[in-house]
Design an enzyme around this catalytic site. Structure first.
Site, PDB file in Angstrom:
ATOM      1  CB  SER A 161       4.653   1.458  -3.144  1.00  0.00           C
ATOM      2  OG  SER A 161       5.275   1.945  -1.993  1.00  0.00           O
ATOM      3  NE  ARG A 176      -6.486  -2.757 -11.102  1.00  0.00           N
ATOM      4  CZ  ARG A 176      -7.035  -1.553 -10.874  1.00  0.00           C
ATOM      5  NH1 ARG A 176      -6.284  -0.487 -10.733  1.00  0.00           N
ATOM      6  NH2 ARG A 176      -8.331  -1.414 -10.786  1.00  0.00           N
ATOM      7  CG  ASP A 215       5.432   4.747  -3.098  1.00  0.00           C
ATOM      8  OD1 ASP A 215       4.231   4.990  -3.303  1.00  0.00           O
ATOM      9  OD2 ASP A 215       6.209   4.361  -3.987  1.00  0.00           O
TER      10      ASP A 215
HETATM   11  C1  GLC Z   1       2.498   2.314  -8.676  1.00  0.00           C
HETATM   12  C2  GLC Z   1       1.643   1.886  -7.490  1.00  0.00           C
HETATM   13  C3  GLC Z   1       1.475   3.020  -6.494  1.00  0.00           C
HETATM   14  C4  GLC Z   1       2.826   3.584  -6.119  1.00  0.00           C
HETATM   15  C5  GLC Z   1       3.593   3.991  -7.368  1.00  0.00           C
HETATM   16  C6  GLC Z   1       4.970   4.538  -7.056  1.00  0.00           C
HETATM   17  O1  GLC Z   1       1.812   3.259  -9.402  1.00  0.00           O
HETATM   18  O2  GLC Z   1       0.392   1.439  -7.946  1.00  0.00           O
HETATM   19  O3  GLC Z   1       0.795   2.577  -5.343  1.00  0.00           O
HETATM   20  O4  GLC Z   1       2.657   4.676  -5.268  1.00  0.00           O
HETATM   21  O5  GLC Z   1       3.725   2.886  -8.225  1.00  0.00           O
HETATM   22  O6  GLC Z   1       5.774   3.613  -6.406  1.00  0.00           O
END
Ligand code: GLC
Length: 497
Positions: A161, A176, A215
């Site tokens: 995520s 990143r 996610d």
């Molecule tokens: C952050 C991450 C993203 C993820 C979100 C929720 O924004 O960059 O990829 O989906 O957190 O967990």
């Protein structure tokens, strides 16, 4: 001036300062209009190719390579691994084919030294993930791994995520880190490869990571699977569940976009998909990075400080820094320290250095504390008093607590109002409400803030009604919790991979 008068004057000055802050945190209907329009513009821009993904400030709008949604009849047992905010989860998911699934799982907290140290290596992080995977397999499926290299191959979906430049269903390089991770050496590397290599080194060569997913995408897919009024994507229409989103440590969302609109997809990939009759693809917006250029996002000096002084990814994910659970407490902490500096609160501490250590420590104030303060209706706000004592070792007077509660409510309200923006924008951009007879749509959500923060969902709904969707549109939107859906979604991805 008597002591009492002095006390009264300070209390009044504090109230005045808090009045101003509350006004600063307000998101007006006009602002919601502006934000929604800008979000739609940024989505369109983000669907076009960008020069340099690492430095681009726009909405990432990442194609997920998922081109269909489950309808609930899918069956099978699959493995899933899920690296989210602070936890790593390994599970085996049994999809029963009737919109339900069962799951065996093992959750581990990521060790601090892997979260906090820029010089930690990818091998250390993914090695840790592989060792936890081995522990899970030994406990729940020892028979599956007995044969070692000659054991039957096992399919796994990997929920990762963070923003990944996805190049196929099972490969993608980290753009990143967000949510506090710092390991510099992972940036630009393929996270599936890193994990797969460590699985091999850790007695698990039989596990094949066949799908990589975010996610939000996992949540979306498992919501589609569980929801039994899903139309098949083969009709070419967007089916009822339209958005998957997370409001937790971080915030993000995904939705189904028409492949023909995803300009940035390589021409050959696009042609192949269209030739196969695919019409839509799930796009991970990474909306945490909405308006990194700060063209319309409301910004206080606290937001600037949190981003520049305290966050691990300055200049990026600025929307997330105003909305998600990781930052709500930090906003309050910064406001309180500032009010103290201005001589308006906590008069017993003469200098900043004397403040309780925890109040001086970035990210020490958890959003859970805010959730207690938010709904405290005890006499003299006793609950708030205890909460602040327990979490920060910070004693407060009743009038200070009253003002702190007003601040908490202003901060959470701004968060929930902003949270409505991407939902309204996606629904408007895709025209979903007009596509079906009743035009009812579902938004599958997960995350601690949407699940536990008191009143968050109703504030979000309120903002949807104030947004360009209007009260009429708001009524057609069903916000549904899809608890722990991200892992089941990875399993669904692995099934079709
Ligand atoms: C952050 C991450 C993203 C993820 C979100 C929720 O924004 O960059 O990829 O989906 O957190 O967990």
């Amino acid at each position: 001036m008597s002591f009492d008068d002095l006390h009264k004057a300070t209390a009044q000055a504090l109230t005045g300062a808090v009045d101003e802050l509350v006004a600063e945190f307000e998101v007006t209907p006009e602002k919601l209009d502006q934000l929604t329009a800008h979000f739609i513009e940024q989505m369109e821009k983000g669907l076009k190719p960008t020069e340099d993904k690492a430095t681009d400030k726009g909405l990432p709008m990442i194609p997920s390579f998922v081109t269909g949604t489950p309808n609930g009849t899918e069956k099978g047992i699959l493995l899933a691994a899920d690296l989210g905010g602070t936890n790593f989860r390994v599970c085996s998911v049994e999809l029963h084919g009737d919109h339900t699934y069962t799951m065996e799982q093992m959750k581990s907290k990521i060790p601090e030294e892997l979260l906090d140290d820029e010089n930690a290596t990818s091998e250390q992080l993914f090695g840790y993930l592989a060792r936890r995977t081995l522990a899970f397999m030994k406990k729940f499926h020892p028979e599956q791994i007995e044969g070692g290299i000659s054991a039957k191959p096992l399919r796994m979906g990997f929920t990762f995520s963070y923003p990944v430049d996805q190049t196929s269903l099972n490969s993608g390089t980290l753009i990143r880190w967000t949510k506090g991770f710092k390991i510099a050496d992972t940036i630009g590397r393929d996270v599936v490869q890193l994990y797969q290599d460590e699985l091999k080194k850790n007695e698990l060569p039989m596990i094949n990571v066949v799908a990589l997913t975010n996610d939000t995408v996992g949540t979306f897919l498992s919501h589609c699977y569980a929801s039994d009024n899903t139309d098949s994507m083969t009709t070419g229409e967007i089916s009822e569940p339209v958005i998957g989103c997370i409001f937790g440590t971080g915030t993000n969302g995904c939705y189904m976009e028409e492949i023909k609109n995803i300009v940035k997809l390589p021409a050959d990939v696009k042609k192949k998909l269209l030739d196969e009759g695919k019409t839509h693809m799930v796009v991970n917006t990474e909306w945490g990075s909405f308006d990194n250029e700060l063209k319309v996002l409301p910004t206080t000096k606290y937001d600037v400080d949190i981003d520049q002084k305290y966050s691990a990814n300055p200049g990026f994910h600025l929307f997330e820094k105003r909305v998600s659970g990781m930052y709500l407490g930090e906003v309050l902490r910064n406001v309180l320290v500032d009010l103290h500096k201005r001589g308006l609160i906590f008069a017993q501490y003469r200098t900043e250095k004397q403040l309780p250590h925890r109040l001086q420590t970035p990210f020490e104030l958890d959003s859970e504390v805010l959730s207690h303060i938010e709904i405290d209706d005890s006499t003299g706000l006793r609950e708030t008093e205890l909460s602040l004592l327990q979490s920060l070792r910070l004693p407060t007077t009743p009038s200070e607590r009253h003002e702190i509660q007003r601040l908490v409510r202003a901060i959470s309200r701004r968060s929930a109002y902003l949270a409505a923006v991407p939902i309204a924008a996606i629904i408007l951009k895709t025209g979903t409400l007009n596509k079906r007879y009743h035009g009812e749509v579902e938004v599958g959500c997960d995350g601690s803030v949407i699940e536990y923060y008191p009143g968050f969902r109703s504030m979000l709904r309120h903002a949807l009604a104030l947004s360009p969707l209007g009260a009429e549109g708001e009524r057609k939107i069903h916000i549904k919790l899809s608890k722990d859906g991200s892992s089941a979604g990875a399993a669904l991805c692995a099934l079709v991979a």
